[in-house]
Write a protein that holds these residues in place. Structure first.
Motif, PDB file in Angstrom:
ATOM      1  N   LEU A 148      39.873  40.629  37.142  1.00  0.00           N
ATOM      2  CA  LEU A 148      41.199  41.030  36.688  1.00  0.00           C
ATOM      3  C   LEU A 148      41.062  42.008  35.533  1.00  0.00           C
ATOM      4  O   LEU A 148      40.364  41.742  34.562  1.00  0.00           O
ATOM      5  CB  LEU A 148      41.983  39.799  36.212  1.00  0.00           C
ATOM      6  CG  LEU A 148      43.289  40.068  35.464  1.00  0.00           C
ATOM      7  CD1 LEU A 148      44.340  40.675  36.389  1.00  0.00           C
ATOM      8  CD2 LEU A 148      43.812  38.785  34.814  1.00  0.00           C
ATOM      9  N   SER A 159      43.316  43.839  32.631  1.00  0.00           N
ATOM     10  CA  SER A 159      44.608  43.592  32.011  1.00  0.00           C
ATOM     11  C   SER A 159      44.650  44.168  30.608  1.00  0.00           C
ATOM     12  O   SER A 159      43.632  44.609  30.063  1.00  0.00           O
ATOM     13  CB  SER A 159      44.873  42.077  31.943  1.00  0.00           C
ATOM     14  OG  SER A 159      46.088  41.802  31.276  1.00  0.00           O
ATOM     15  N   TRP A 175      46.760  39.037  28.179  1.00  0.00           N
ATOM     16  CA  TRP A 175      46.501  38.077  29.243  1.00  0.00           C
ATOM     17  C   TRP A 175      46.022  36.760  28.649  1.00  0.00           C
ATOM     18  O   TRP A 175      45.124  36.720  27.803  1.00  0.00           O
ATOM     19  CB  TRP A 175      45.451  38.611  30.216  1.00  0.00           C
ATOM     20  CG  TRP A 175      44.919  37.518  31.100  1.00  0.00           C
ATOM     21  CD1 TRP A 175      43.773  36.808  30.939  1.00  0.00           C
ATOM     22  CD2 TRP A 175      45.565  36.969  32.257  1.00  0.00           C
ATOM     23  NE1 TRP A 175      43.642  35.856  31.925  1.00  0.00           N
ATOM     24  CE2 TRP A 175      44.742  35.930  32.753  1.00  0.00           C
ATOM     25  CE3 TRP A 175      46.750  37.260  32.923  1.00  0.00           C
ATOM     26  CZ2 TRP A 175      45.059  35.189  33.876  1.00  0.00           C
ATOM     27  CZ3 TRP A 175      47.087  36.513  34.047  1.00  0.00           C
ATOM     28  CH2 TRP A 175      46.245  35.501  34.520  1.00  0.00           C
ATOM     29  N   VAL A 234      42.136  43.441  40.590  1.00  0.00           N
ATOM     30  CA  VAL A 234      43.571  43.290  40.322  1.00  0.00           C
ATOM     31  C   VAL A 234      43.864  43.865  38.945  1.00  0.00           C
ATOM     32  O   VAL A 234      43.071  43.683  38.011  1.00  0.00           O
ATOM     33  CB  VAL A 234      43.991  41.804  40.354  1.00  0.00           C
ATOM     34  CG1 VAL A 234      45.473  41.651  39.999  1.00  0.00           C
ATOM     35  CG2 VAL A 234      43.714  41.187  41.710  1.00  0.00           C
ATOM     36  N   PHE A 271      46.785  43.637  36.010  1.00  0.00           N
ATOM     37  CA  PHE A 271      47.992  42.971  35.538  1.00  0.00           C
ATOM     38  C   PHE A 271      48.463  43.633  34.246  1.00  0.00           C
ATOM     39  O   PHE A 271      47.671  43.900  33.351  1.00  0.00           O
ATOM     40  CB  PHE A 271      47.735  41.492  35.256  1.00  0.00           C
ATOM     41  CG  PHE A 271      48.825  40.851  34.416  1.00  0.00           C
ATOM     42  CD1 PHE A 271      50.063  40.577  34.979  1.00  0.00           C
ATOM     43  CD2 PHE A 271      48.630  40.583  33.075  1.00  0.00           C
ATOM     44  CE1 PHE A 271      51.080  40.028  34.210  1.00  0.00           C
ATOM     45  CE2 PHE A 271      49.637  40.012  32.296  1.00  0.00           C
ATOM     46  CZ  PHE A 271      50.866  39.744  32.871  1.00  0.00           C
ATOM     47  N   VAL A 325      55.580  39.559  38.015  1.00  0.00           N
ATOM     48  CA  VAL A 325      54.944  38.369  37.445  1.00  0.00           C
ATOM     49  C   VAL A 325      55.785  37.752  36.334  1.00  0.00           C
ATOM     50  O   VAL A 325      55.931  36.531  36.270  1.00  0.00           O
ATOM     51  CB  VAL A 325      53.529  38.703  36.916  1.00  0.00           C
ATOM     52  CG1 VAL A 325      52.887  37.483  36.261  1.00  0.00           C
ATOM     53  CG2 VAL A 325      52.640  39.224  38.038  1.00  0.00           C
ATOM     54  N   GLU A 342      57.006  42.833  34.049  1.00  0.00           N
ATOM     55  CA  GLU A 342      55.583  43.121  34.240  1.00  0.00           C
ATOM     56  C   GLU A 342      55.150  42.809  35.668  1.00  0.00           C
ATOM     57  O   GLU A 342      55.632  41.860  36.288  1.00  0.00           O
ATOM     58  CB  GLU A 342      54.736  42.306  33.277  1.00  0.00           C
ATOM     59  CG  GLU A 342      54.686  42.862  31.875  1.00  0.00           C
ATOM     60  CD  GLU A 342      53.614  42.189  31.052  1.00  0.00           C
ATOM     61  OE1 GLU A 342      52.716  42.895  30.560  1.00  0.00           O
ATOM     62  OE2 GLU A 342      53.675  40.967  30.874  1.00  0.00           O
ATOM     63  N   ALA A 350      51.695  42.947  38.675  1.00  0.00           N
ATOM     64  CA  ALA A 350      50.265  42.998  38.980  1.00  0.00           C
ATOM     65  C   ALA A 350      50.108  43.645  40.351  1.00  0.00           C
ATOM     66  O   ALA A 350      51.033  43.607  41.174  1.00  0.00           O
ATOM     67  CB  ALA A 350      49.656  41.599  38.984  1.00  0.00           C
ATOM     68  N   LEU A 376      46.699  37.310  43.413  1.00  0.00           N
ATOM     69  CA  LEU A 376      48.110  37.714  43.359  1.00  0.00           C
ATOM     70  C   LEU A 376      49.013  36.577  43.838  1.00  0.00           C
ATOM     71  O   LEU A 376      50.088  36.351  43.272  1.00  0.00           O
ATOM     72  CB  LEU A 376      48.327  38.978  44.194  1.00  0.00           C
ATOM     73  CG  LEU A 376      47.746  40.260  43.598  1.00  0.00           C
ATOM     74  CD1 LEU A 376      47.779  41.392  44.625  1.00  0.00           C
ATOM     75  CD2 LEU A 376      48.491  40.670  42.333  1.00  0.00           C
ATOM     76  N   LEU A 416      49.375  34.204  40.950  1.00  0.00           N
ATOM     77  CA  LEU A 416      50.219  34.648  39.841  1.00  0.00           C
ATOM     78  C   LEU A 416      51.692  34.295  40.036  1.00  0.00           C
ATOM     79  O   LEU A 416      52.427  34.158  39.055  1.00  0.00           O
ATOM     80  CB  LEU A 416      50.078  36.163  39.639  1.00  0.00           C
ATOM     81  CG  LEU A 416      48.750  36.647  39.061  1.00  0.00           C
ATOM     82  CD1 LEU A 416      48.737  38.166  38.963  1.00  0.00           C
ATOM     83  CD2 LEU A 416      48.467  36.021  37.701  1.00  0.00           C
TER      84      LEU A 416
END
Length: 357
Positions: free
Chosen positions: A37, A39, A43, A87, A89, A132, A273, A275, A291, A294
């Motif tokens: 991930l 981010s 996070w 991913v 985010f 998310v 927000e 992702a 995902l 999330l």
């Protein structure tokens, strides 16, 4: 969103908010058993919930924090041909079109999307991103400072430009910071295409201070935050979040009965927000599983007290402490994604000329 969590305390509470966590063995997303991930610095997930994801999915989670939301998005775009992870985010509605126009994500309709509220599904036809969370960017004020100076805290955008509040406000750079950009868009929504520039001329004349990012503004310049008090911050007004007051309560060494900071409720801008599955991800299967996670009820209910945002899944419960000290704005400013896409870059350019030069 910004690093709203107080990291030193968060680690003590068992939250995961580290620059590379979940693997600890140098593995990368090229390893089919690891999902990476990427981010921004905010996070955070509780250890139990992360373990539950890893146990059920069979993937080890690795997290790479990449600074402020704006910086993280820009870096992800620059590295999209060889992405750092699987991913991403933390792209929000203020920067969503930039990410989508640059082909940052590949489509995936996450399992459970039918339980996500319609107002948050800004890419529902193509599913390039998964909603998310949401929250509100608002001016926060230092209650003790205003009480000591026998001054009523501001409530509206217009109040901030009044002489009584001269040299009191600190905000983030709209070109480098997500809340800074959100505050600019909120003022544009409030004053219109032709009025926001005059408003910012008034703010500049009234002594608004601009710093690079949220961490500096909130934890160094703002007199009402725990960090700001230690740093000698002298600005009793800061652009932050409606959810910042409960953070001050819950992370205090001795929990106060009321939040030491408040929110100027008519200065809020709604932030959503997302992702997404990165284009050219090395482990797309793991990314899809993440995902799905999330927008699971477990993660959505874990999220408020970890990242100080609201869940987008219908039926996800929000802790009482969160709603008591940081309720979402009742009537925040909003702006259609298409309008943000059409105007954002020019508005930021104009804002920079007006405020920083």
């Amino acid at each position: 969103m910004q690093n709203k969590t107080f990291v030193a305390v968060a680690v003590g509470l068992g939250l995961i908010s580290l620059s590379a966590c979940g693997s600890g063995d140098g593995t990368s997303s090229a390893d089919s058993k690891t999902v990476t991930l990427v981010s921004h610095n905010s996070w955070a997930v509780s250890e139990k919930v992360q373990r539950d994801f890893e146990k059920r999915s069979g993937y080890k989670l690795r997290v790479l924090n990449d600074g402020d939301a704006g910086q993280a998005v820009n870096k992800a775009i620059l590295t999209k041909g060889n992405p750092q992870g699987d991913v991403f985010f933390g792209v929000d509605n203020t920067l969503l079109s930039r990410a989508l126009d640059n082909g940052l994500f590949q489509p995936y309709a996450a399992k459970g999307l039918d339980k996500v509220g319609a107002p948050y599904q800004l890419d529902k036809d193509e599913h390039r991103v998964t909603p998310v969370d949401y929250g509100d960017i608002c001016v926060n004020y230092d209650k003790a400072w205003f009480s000591e100076h026998k001054l009523t805290p501001p409530r509206t955008f217009a109040d901030l430009a009044k002489p009584a509040y001269k040299n009191l406000l600190v905000t983030e750079n709209a070109s480098t910071s997500s809340p800074g950009l959100g505050f600019l868009l909120g003022s544009a929504a409030a004053y219109g295409d032709d009025g926001w520039q005059d408003y910012w001329k008034k703010l500049k004349a009234n002594g608004v201070k601009v710093v690079d990012g949220w961490e500096q503004a909130y934890s160094q310049e703002f007199s009402g935050s725990t960090g700001g008090k230690k740093a000698g911050g002298d600005r009793p007004l800061v652009v932050s979040y409606a959810s910042s007051p409960p953070a001050e309560v819950l992370y205090a060494k001795k929990r106060p009965s009321t939040a030491p900071t408040g929110v100027a409720t008519a200065t809020c801008f709604r932030q959503i927000e997302f992702a997404g599955l990165l284009a050219d991800a090395k482990n797309p299967k793991g990314a899809k599983a993440f995902l799905d996670f999330l927008i699971s009820k477990e993660f959505q209910q874990d999220m408020p007290l970890n990242m100080y945002v609201y869940p987008v899944v219908r039926g996800a419960e929000v802790p009482a402490e969160f709603t008591e000290y940081g309720p979402a704005a009742e009537d925040p400013e909003t702006m259609a994604p298409a309008k943000i896409a059409a105007n954002r870059d020019q508005w930021v350019k104009s804002w920079t000329s007006l405020v920083l030069k």
